[in-house]
Write a protein that holds these residues in place. Sequence first.
Motif, PDB file in Angstrom:
ATOM      1  N   LEU A   1       0.239 -10.800 -10.070  1.00  0.00           N
ATOM      2  CA  LEU A   1      -0.239  -9.462  -9.279  1.00  0.00           C
ATOM      3  C   LEU A   1      -1.748  -9.524  -9.017  1.00  0.00           C
ATOM      4  CD1 LEU A   1       2.729  -8.608  -9.713  1.00  0.00           C
ATOM      5  CD2 LEU A   1       1.925  -6.145 -10.075  1.00  0.00           C
ATOM      6  N   ILE A   2      -2.221  -8.990  -8.062  1.00  0.00           N
ATOM      7  CA  ILE A   2      -3.606  -8.665  -7.901  1.00  0.00           C
ATOM      8  C   ILE A   2      -3.885  -7.012  -7.727  1.00  0.00           C
ATOM      9  CG2 ILE A   2      -5.692  -9.191  -6.685  1.00  0.00           C
ATOM     10  CD1 ILE A   2      -3.810 -11.563  -5.307  1.00  0.00           C
ATOM     11  N   HIS A   3      -4.762  -6.887  -8.588  1.00  0.00           N
ATOM     12  CA  HIS A   3      -5.204  -5.315  -8.712  1.00  0.00           C
ATOM     13  C   HIS A   3      -6.247  -4.891  -7.755  1.00  0.00           C
ATOM     14  CE1 HIS A   3      -5.609  -1.656 -11.148  1.00  0.00           C
ATOM     15  NE2 HIS A   3      -6.897  -1.479 -10.542  1.00  0.00           N
ATOM     16  N   ILE A   4      -5.811  -4.130  -6.686  1.00  0.00           N
ATOM     17  CA  ILE A   4      -6.716  -3.790  -5.657  1.00  0.00           C
ATOM     18  C   ILE A   4      -6.992  -2.468  -5.698  1.00  0.00           C
ATOM     19  CG2 ILE A   4      -7.280  -3.776  -3.118  1.00  0.00           C
ATOM     20  CD1 ILE A   4      -6.839  -6.612  -4.319  1.00  0.00           C
ATOM     21  N   PRO A   5      -8.363  -1.846  -5.993  1.00  0.00           N
ATOM     22  CA  PRO A   5      -8.824  -0.552  -6.005  1.00  0.00           C
ATOM     23  C   PRO A   5      -8.663  -0.064  -4.615  1.00  0.00           C
ATOM     24  CG  PRO A   5     -10.556  -1.886  -6.997  1.00  0.00           C
ATOM     25  CD  PRO A   5      -9.559  -2.714  -6.516  1.00  0.00           C
ATOM     26  N   THR A   6      -7.697   1.126  -4.562  1.00  0.00           N
ATOM     27  CA  THR A   6      -7.497   1.544  -3.215  1.00  0.00           C
ATOM     28  C   THR A   6      -8.524   1.822  -2.096  1.00  0.00           C
ATOM     29  OG1 THR A   6      -5.374   2.836  -3.869  1.00  0.00           O
ATOM     30  CG2 THR A   6      -6.509   3.615  -2.122  1.00  0.00           C
TER      31      THR A   6
ATOM     32  N   HIS B   1       0.066  -5.029 -15.231  1.00  0.00           N
ATOM     33  CA  HIS B   1      -0.533  -4.229 -14.183  1.00  0.00           C
ATOM     34  C   HIS B   1       0.062  -2.733 -14.368  1.00  0.00           C
ATOM     35  CE1 HIS B   1      -1.513  -2.535 -10.130  1.00  0.00           C
ATOM     36  NE2 HIS B   1      -0.218  -2.018 -10.292  1.00  0.00           N
ATOM     37  N   ALA B   2      -1.217  -1.808 -14.319  1.00  0.00           N
ATOM     38  CA  ALA B   2      -1.016  -0.308 -14.180  1.00  0.00           C
ATOM     39  C   ALA B   2      -1.747   0.322 -13.215  1.00  0.00           C
ATOM     40  CB  ALA B   2      -1.181   0.038 -15.760  1.00  0.00           C
ATOM     41  N   PRO B   3      -1.298   1.309 -12.499  1.00  0.00           N
ATOM     42  CA  PRO B   3      -2.149   2.242 -11.540  1.00  0.00           C
ATOM     43  C   PRO B   3      -3.561   2.672 -12.181  1.00  0.00           C
ATOM     44  CG  PRO B   3       0.111   2.942 -11.572  1.00  0.00           C
ATOM     45  CD  PRO B   3      -0.079   2.065 -12.867  1.00  0.00           C
ATOM     46  N   GLU B   4      -4.185   2.958 -11.291  1.00  0.00           N
ATOM     47  CA  GLU B   4      -5.606   3.499 -11.630  1.00  0.00           C
ATOM     48  C   GLU B   4      -5.824   5.042 -11.037  1.00  0.00           C
ATOM     49  OE1 GLU B   4     -10.258   2.324 -11.354  1.00  0.00           O
ATOM     50  OE2 GLU B   4      -8.745   1.154 -10.489  1.00  0.00           O
ATOM     51  N   TYR B   5      -5.500   6.092 -11.892  1.00  0.00           N
ATOM     52  CA  TYR B   5      -5.401   7.134 -11.297  1.00  0.00           C
ATOM     53  C   TYR B   5      -6.775   7.919 -11.061  1.00  0.00           C
ATOM     54  CZ  TYR B   5      -0.425   6.766 -12.141  1.00  0.00           C
ATOM     55  OH  TYR B   5       0.994   6.421 -12.284  1.00  0.00           O
ATOM     56  N   LEU B   6      -7.682   7.555 -11.917  1.00  0.00           N
ATOM     57  CA  LEU B   6      -9.145   8.276 -11.994  1.00  0.00           C
ATOM     58  C   LEU B   6      -9.066   9.634 -12.396  1.00  0.00           C
ATOM     59  CD1 LEU B   6     -11.084   7.066  -8.626  1.00  0.00           C
ATOM     60  CD2 LEU B   6     -10.946   6.274 -11.007  1.00  0.00           C
ATOM     61  N   ARG B   7      -7.992  10.629 -12.278  1.00  0.00           N
ATOM     62  CA  ARG B   7      -7.783  12.062 -12.577  1.00  0.00           C
ATOM     63  C   ARG B   7      -6.583  12.074 -13.195  1.00  0.00           C
ATOM     64  NH1 ARG B   7      -9.487  16.427  -8.958  1.00  0.00           N
ATOM     65  NH2 ARG B   7      -7.490  16.025  -7.924  1.00  0.00           N
TER      66      ARG B   7
ATOM     67  N   GLY C   1      -4.711   2.295  -6.700  1.00  0.00           N
ATOM     68  CA  GLY C   1      -5.039   3.806  -7.036  1.00  0.00           C
ATOM     69  C   GLY C   1      -6.637   3.784  -6.823  1.00  0.00           C
ATOM     70  N   PRO C   2      -7.162   4.937  -6.637  1.00  0.00           N
ATOM     71  CA  PRO C   2      -6.425   6.315  -6.992  1.00  0.00           C
ATOM     72  C   PRO C   2      -5.668   6.560  -5.607  1.00  0.00           C
ATOM     73  CG  PRO C   2      -8.632   6.661  -6.024  1.00  0.00           C
ATOM     74  CD  PRO C   2      -8.447   5.064  -6.378  1.00  0.00           C
ATOM     75  N   GLY C   3      -5.076   8.010  -5.901  1.00  0.00           N
ATOM     76  CA  GLY C   3      -4.189   8.492  -4.876  1.00  0.00           C
ATOM     77  C   GLY C   3      -2.819   9.267  -5.359  1.00  0.00           C
ATOM     78  N   SER C   4      -1.953   9.313  -4.643  1.00  0.00           N
ATOM     79  CA  SER C   4      -0.774   9.962  -5.042  1.00  0.00           C
ATOM     80  C   SER C   4      -0.087   9.325  -6.265  1.00  0.00           C
ATOM     81  CB  SER C   4       0.106  10.052  -3.674  1.00  0.00           C
ATOM     82  OG  SER C   4       1.411  10.172  -4.360  1.00  0.00           O
TER      83      SER C   4
ATOM     84  N   GLU D   1       0.761  -1.145   0.037  1.00  0.00           N
ATOM     85  CA  GLU D   1       0.117  -0.112   0.003  1.00  0.00           C
ATOM     86  C   GLU D   1       0.738   1.131  -0.119  1.00  0.00           C
ATOM     87  OE1 GLU D   1      -2.244   2.846  -0.090  1.00  0.00           O
ATOM     88  OE2 GLU D   1      -3.469   1.153   0.229  1.00  0.00           O
ATOM     89  N   SER D   2       0.886   2.077  -0.945  1.00  0.00           N
ATOM     90  CA  SER D   2       1.572   3.372  -1.098  1.00  0.00           C
ATOM     91  C   SER D   2       0.667   4.355  -1.666  1.00  0.00           C
ATOM     92  CB  SER D   2       2.791   2.993  -1.821  1.00  0.00           C
ATOM     93  OG  SER D   2       2.403   2.388  -3.245  1.00  0.00           O
ATOM     94  N   SER D   3      -0.602   4.449  -1.683  1.00  0.00           N
ATOM     95  CA  SER D   3      -1.419   5.423  -2.374  1.00  0.00           C
ATOM     96  C   SER D   3      -1.458   6.757  -1.858  1.00  0.00           C
ATOM     97  CB  SER D   3      -2.843   4.699  -2.589  1.00  0.00           C
ATOM     98  OG  SER D   3      -3.389   4.695  -1.259  1.00  0.00           O
TER      99      SER D   3
END
Length: 235
Positions: free
Chosen positions: A90-95, A213-219, A65-68, A7-9
């Motif tokens: 990997l397992i993609h977990i929405p923050t 895998h790729a982060p999910e930024y939302l914005r 993500g989302p997050g920093s 966890e590093s969001s």
Amino acid sequence: MRILGIESSSLVASVAIVTDDVVTAEYTVNFKKTHSQTLLPMIDEIGNMLGIDWDSLDAIAVSAGPGSFTGLRIGSATAKGLGLALKKPLIHIPTVDAMAYNLYGTSALICPIMDAKRNQVYTGWYHFEDVFEVVKAQYACGIDELLEELKVRGERVLFLGDGVPVFREFIEKHAEFPISFVPANSSRQRAASVAALGCLYFAEGKTETAAEHAPEYLRKPQAEREREAKEKQMG
């Protein structure tokens, strides 16, 4: 089953291992240090404390993500690097999903809020009285818009996340429905929740390769949004 959670969001840096539905290790720091300085040493520390063979991992769950933007990139790079080195999925977990997973056994609507700046939040709605249910998947909106949407539902709402200190006074003043605020021990991101939700998703076959895998930024990043706004003004 053994899942490593990362966890590093946000400001929170957290790693955990869940083994056969038991949290066997968790290391969490909520302090202004770069995640590139903390995550790998923390993973190494819990590995040494448990004396585990990293090949015994079944998968790596990462808060995606989302997050920093910086935090998510570091967490993603760490998970991808480990996944490639260990040949693990990997397992993609929405923050926001993982934050809601902190709270089991409540009949209230769980509503994590992450401060997205400029009176915006990253949020989502969840029930977790018995089965974990995503009522409304994570999204970005204004805090005033969120309160209006929740007013329509009329449920008691549990708020948690780093958006609470920022917006608590506003929520208390404007919420026209029953509210509660989650105590400190369950109010922030935790890798144990990332890993535990990862166990559920792993059993359901929801995995991806490190390459996928790729982060999910939302914005979009603020700098990019400001550039687009200037270009729009210039015609």
